[in-house]
Write a protein that holds these residues in place. Structure first.
Motif, short mmCIF file in Angstrom:
data_model
loop_
_atom_site.label_atom_id
_atom_site.label_comp_id
_atom_site.label_asym_id
_atom_site.label_seq_id
_atom_site.Cartn_x
_atom_site.Cartn_y
_atom_site.Cartn_z
N VAL A 74 -9.94 -45.26 -6.62
CA VAL A 74 -8.98 -44.22 -7.30
C VAL A 74 -9.92 -43.03 -6.63
O VAL A 74 -11.06 -42.87 -6.99
CB VAL A 74 -8.96 -44.15 -8.95
CG1 VAL A 74 -8.75 -43.12 -8.93
CG2 VAL A 74 -8.27 -45.60 -8.93
N VAL A 75 -9.32 -41.85 -6.29
CA VAL A 75 -9.70 -40.73 -5.26
C VAL A 75 -9.33 -39.78 -6.64
O VAL A 75 -10.23 -38.30 -7.01
CB VAL A 75 -9.75 -40.08 -4.84
CG1 VAL A 75 -10.43 -41.07 -2.99
CG2 VAL A 75 -8.20 -40.06 -4.64
N ARG A 76 -8.43 -39.89 -7.42
CA ARG A 76 -7.79 -38.44 -8.46
C ARG A 76 -7.54 -39.68 -9.44
O ARG A 76 -6.88 -41.49 -9.57
CB ARG A 76 -6.72 -37.36 -7.82
CG ARG A 76 -6.13 -36.99 -8.84
CD ARG A 76 -5.32 -36.14 -8.49
NE ARG A 76 -6.03 -34.63 -8.28
CZ ARG A 76 -5.87 -33.98 -7.37
NH1 ARG A 76 -4.62 -33.49 -7.73
NH2 ARG A 76 -5.95 -32.62 -7.26
N TYR A 77 -7.23 -39.15 -11.14
CA TYR A 77 -6.53 -39.94 -12.15
C TYR A 77 -6.36 -38.48 -13.16
O TYR A 77 -7.41 -37.38 -13.84
CB TYR A 77 -8.10 -41.03 -12.80
CG TYR A 77 -7.10 -41.47 -13.90
CD1 TYR A 77 -7.16 -42.30 -14.14
CD2 TYR A 77 -7.66 -40.84 -15.35
CE1 TYR A 77 -6.22 -43.32 -15.46
CE2 TYR A 77 -7.19 -41.39 -16.51
CZ TYR A 77 -6.76 -42.14 -15.68
OH TYR A 77 -6.00 -43.29 -17.84
N GLN A 78 -5.32 -38.80 -13.87
CA GLN A 78 -4.58 -37.89 -14.28
C GLN A 78 -4.04 -38.14 -15.66
O GLN A 78 -3.61 -39.73 -16.23
CB GLN A 78 -3.42 -37.16 -14.02
CG GLN A 78 -3.00 -36.27 -14.89
CD GLN A 78 -1.31 -36.06 -14.56
OE1 GLN A 78 -1.18 -35.72 -13.41
NE2 GLN A 78 -0.31 -34.54 -15.23
N THR A 79 -4.92 -37.99 -17.11
CA THR A 79 -4.91 -38.57 -18.50
C THR A 79 -2.90 -38.23 -18.61
O THR A 79 -2.76 -38.01 -18.69
CB THR A 79 -6.28 -37.79 -19.13
OG1 THR A 79 -5.70 -36.91 -19.42
CG2 THR A 79 -6.80 -38.13 -18.27
N ALA A 80 -2.91 -38.90 -19.45
CA ALA A 80 -1.79 -38.80 -20.54
C ALA A 80 -2.18 -37.20 -20.82
O ALA A 80 -0.57 -37.60 -21.18
CB ALA A 80 -1.55 -40.02 -21.65
N GLY A 81 -2.56 -37.11 -21.58
CA GLY A 81 -2.40 -36.09 -21.82
C GLY A 81 -2.76 -34.34 -20.67
O GLY A 81 -2.67 -33.34 -20.89
N GLY A 82 -2.74 -34.85 -19.68
CA GLY A 82 -3.12 -34.15 -18.51
C GLY A 82 -4.18 -34.03 -17.67
O GLY A 82 -3.92 -32.71 -16.61
#
Length: 89
Positions: A74-82
């Motif tokens: 994984v190089v980028r992760y976006q949470t449920a909150g953005g």
């Protein structure tokens, strides 16, 4: 009671449109490879697979996005909150 671990990513290779589900106790994860996106991060330039994950627990569901590079992770992760978290090095 011991619950099995969630399968966050199935064994390689991941393919466009691939779907998988995993359950551990009351936690359910449903994921799908949505497409491929070029990313330019401080750690470098990548062609990443965009993975949407819907996580359900206790009657609620949240959606998270991962940008996964085969052979790297994984190089980028976006949470449920953005909130976006990028690989730095």
């Amino acid at each position: 009671m011991v619950h099995p671990p969630l399968t966050v990513y199935p064994s390689s290779p991941l393919t466009l449109g691939q779907r998988w589900e995993s359950t551990s106790g009351s936690l359910k994860l449903s994921s799908r490879v949505m497409g491929s996106e070029p990313l330019s991060l401080s750690a470098g330039n990548f062609n990443a697979l965009l993975i949407r994950s819907d996580v359900s627990s206790g009657g609620g569901t949240s959606t998270q996005y991962s940008y996964f590079v085969p052979g790297l992770g994984v190089v980028r992760y976006q949470t449920a909150g953005g909130q976006v978290v990028d690989l730095l090095k």
